[in-house]
Design a protein around this motif. Structure first.
Motif, PDB file in Angstrom:
ATOM      1  N   GLY A   1       3.903  53.708  -3.284  1.00 15.78           N
ATOM      2  CA  GLY A   1       4.366  52.568  -2.621  1.00 15.78           C
ATOM      3  C   GLY A   1       3.221  51.366  -2.617  1.00 15.78           C
ATOM      4  N   GLU A   2       3.638  50.450  -2.048  1.00 17.29           N
ATOM      5  CA  GLU A   2       2.744  49.158  -2.056  1.00 17.29           C
ATOM      6  C   GLU A   2       1.404  49.336  -0.878  1.00 17.29           C
ATOM      7  OE1 GLU A   2       4.686  45.422  -1.523  1.00 17.29           O
ATOM      8  OE2 GLU A   2       3.860  44.931   0.395  1.00 17.29           O
ATOM      9  N   GLY A   3       1.945  49.715   0.339  1.00 19.21           N
ATOM     10  CA  GLY A   3       1.044  49.686   1.418  1.00 19.21           C
ATOM     11  C   GLY A   3       1.902  50.051   2.603  1.00 19.21           C
ATOM     12  N   PRO A   4       1.027  50.731   3.758  1.00 20.44           N
ATOM     13  CA  PRO A   4       1.464  51.022   4.981  1.00 20.44           C
ATOM     14  C   PRO A   4       2.346  49.667   5.889  1.00 20.44           C
ATOM     15  CG  PRO A   4      -0.450  51.885   4.860  1.00 20.44           C
ATOM     16  CD  PRO A   4      -0.216  51.096   3.631  1.00 20.44           C
ATOM     17  N   GLY A   5       3.418  50.008   6.338  1.00 17.95           N
ATOM     18  CA  GLY A   5       3.903  49.197   7.229  1.00 17.95           C
ATOM     19  C   GLY A   5       3.517  49.380   8.739  1.00 17.95           C
TER      20      GLY A   5
ATOM     21  N   GLU B   1       4.199  53.214   9.507  1.00 10.36           N
ATOM     22  CA  GLU B   1       3.028  54.096   8.935  1.00 10.36           C
ATOM     23  C   GLU B   1       1.834  53.968   9.478  1.00 10.36           C
ATOM     24  OE1 GLU B   1       5.454  51.942   7.187  1.00 10.36           O
ATOM     25  OE2 GLU B   1       6.755  53.377   6.697  1.00 10.36           O
TER      26      GLU B   1
ATOM     27  N   PRO C   1       2.656  57.931   5.134  1.00  9.35           N
ATOM     28  CA  PRO C   1       3.412  56.990   4.232  1.00  9.35           C
ATOM     29  C   PRO C   1       5.014  57.114   4.528  1.00  9.35           C
ATOM     30  CG  PRO C   1       2.548  58.610   2.784  1.00  9.35           C
ATOM     31  CD  PRO C   1       2.122  58.879   4.071  1.00  9.35           C
ATOM     32  N   PHE C   2       5.766  56.124   4.312  1.00 10.34           N
ATOM     33  CA  PHE C   2       7.178  55.959   4.134  1.00 10.34           C
ATOM     34  C   PHE C   2       7.829  56.780   5.410  1.00 10.34           C
ATOM     35  CE2 PHE C   2       6.030  54.342  -0.124  1.00 10.34           C
ATOM     36  CZ  PHE C   2       7.149  53.406  -0.200  1.00 10.34           C
TER      37      PHE C   2
ATOM     38  N   ALA D   1      12.109  52.035   5.271  1.00  8.46           N
ATOM     39  CA  ALA D   1      12.045  52.389   3.737  1.00  8.46           C
ATOM     40  C   ALA D   1      11.718  53.749   3.600  1.00  8.46           C
ATOM     41  CB  ALA D   1      10.827  51.447   3.585  1.00  8.46           C
TER      42      ALA D   1
ATOM     43  N   ASN E   1       0.409  55.494  -1.359  1.00  7.75           N
ATOM     44  CA  ASN E   1       0.597  53.885  -1.677  1.00  7.75           C
ATOM     45  C   ASN E   1      -0.632  53.383  -2.308  1.00  7.75           C
ATOM     46  OD1 ASN E   1       2.910  52.919   0.009  1.00  7.75           O
ATOM     47  ND2 ASN E   1       1.781  53.789   1.713  1.00  7.75           N
TER      48      ASN E   1
ATOM     49  N   HIS F   1      11.934  48.587  -4.946  1.00 15.25           N
ATOM     50  CA  HIS F   1      11.336  49.143  -3.597  1.00 15.25           C
ATOM     51  C   HIS F   1      12.393  49.414  -2.615  1.00 15.25           C
ATOM     52  CE1 HIS F   1       9.311  49.429   0.311  1.00 15.25           C
ATOM     53  NE2 HIS F   1       8.098  49.541  -0.436  1.00 15.25           N
TER      54      HIS F   1
END
Ligand code: URA
Length: 264
Positions: free
Chosen positions: A111-115, A118, A124-125, A129, A151, A225
């Motif tokens: 993925g892109e990066g942690p939210g 996360e 991650p994830f 999402a 990520n 995504h």
């Protein structure tokens, strides 16, 4: 998911190329390069690639990444990353989000990066999402523990903005090392940011998805995504595009393709 035998060709050319790449990064101030893992003969000063300056940090896409000579465990890579402050994201993160799953997975999702979720949990994830990604994995009749999930950047960008190029450059060696450690047979890049960072392109995800790209000898499928699927709704065209992409991944891995029929 049983690992199929993989082909490991002689890697001296790759080792030289990887050494040059790691040296370039080290010279440009990026820490954590595993040069010590290369044998003494391989750490001899390596001729620099005759690439124009703008390509110097570019990853050489057509190299085979599976390098038995410099195999590191994920634990070693995580330890080497340490309490990372290699880019400005280190200052604002709560937890570094390294990766989760099977260290010998045949399939890696990037993925892109942690939210925010996360960042809070260090995995991650795990937010909305993540629930959508879990649905995709379950639809493939796989388990989250079968695959490896990580990520492009390991720390949350503020306000969930896309990672900036200096942040991607600082983290990319660690993503490469994770992939090199797991040695998957296929990679799925989730969304625009991940696909652009990994493939070093600006081509829209709608044009990249649907076909395999070569990433250091490993087939890589870009797809939408999971957050995009959340925004576009459960039975949308984008959902079925992702399913088409995952079908191709399952076929590549010679795994059964579950029969899913589109609701009218
Ligand atoms: N989105 C990502 O790209 N990665 C995560 O880990 C969570 C959300």
């Amino acid at each position: 998911m049983n690992r199929q035998p993989t082909h490991h060709s002689t890697q001296s050319h790759l080792t030289a190329s990887l050494t040059a790449y790691l040296e370039d990064l080290q010279e440009s101030g990026v820490d954590g390069m595993p040069l010590e893992l290369l044998s003494p003969a391989e750490t001899e000063p390596t001729p620099k690639r005759a690439a124009p300056p703008e390509q110097e940090s570019r990853i050489e896409i057509n190299e085979q990444l599976n390098t038995p000579e410099i195999h590191e465990t994920l634990e070693q890579i995580r330890k080497n990353l340490g309490p990372c402050q290699r880019c400005k994201l280190g200052a604002t993160r709560k937890n570094l989000v390294f990766g989760v799953g099977n260290p010998k997975a045949r399939l890696v999702f990037v993925g892109e990066g942690p939210g925010a979720d996360e960042d809070a949990q260090g995995e991650p994830f795990v937010g909305d999402a993540g629930k959508m990604l879990n649905r995709i994995i379950a639809a493939m009749e796989l388990k989250r523990e079968d695959v490896y999930i990580c990520n492009v950047v390991k720390c949350r960008p503020p306000q969930n903005r896309p990672p900036e190029s200096d942040e991607v450059s600082a983290c990319m060696p660690f993503l490469l090392r994770q992939i090199q450690s797991v040695r998957p047979e296929a990679i799925v890049a989730l969304g625009t940011s991940a696909a652009h960072a990994i493939l070093q392109t600006k081509v829209p995800i709608s044009k990249l998805r649907g076909k395999f790209h070569d990433f250091h000898g490993i087939p890589l499928m870009p797809t939408y995504h999971p957050s995009y699927l959340l925004r576009t709704g459960g039975n949308s065209d984008s959902f079925w595009s992702v399913w088409d992409d995952m079908t191709q991944v399952l076929q590549l891995l010679k795994l059964p393709v579950p029969d899913k029929s589109r609701k009218k």
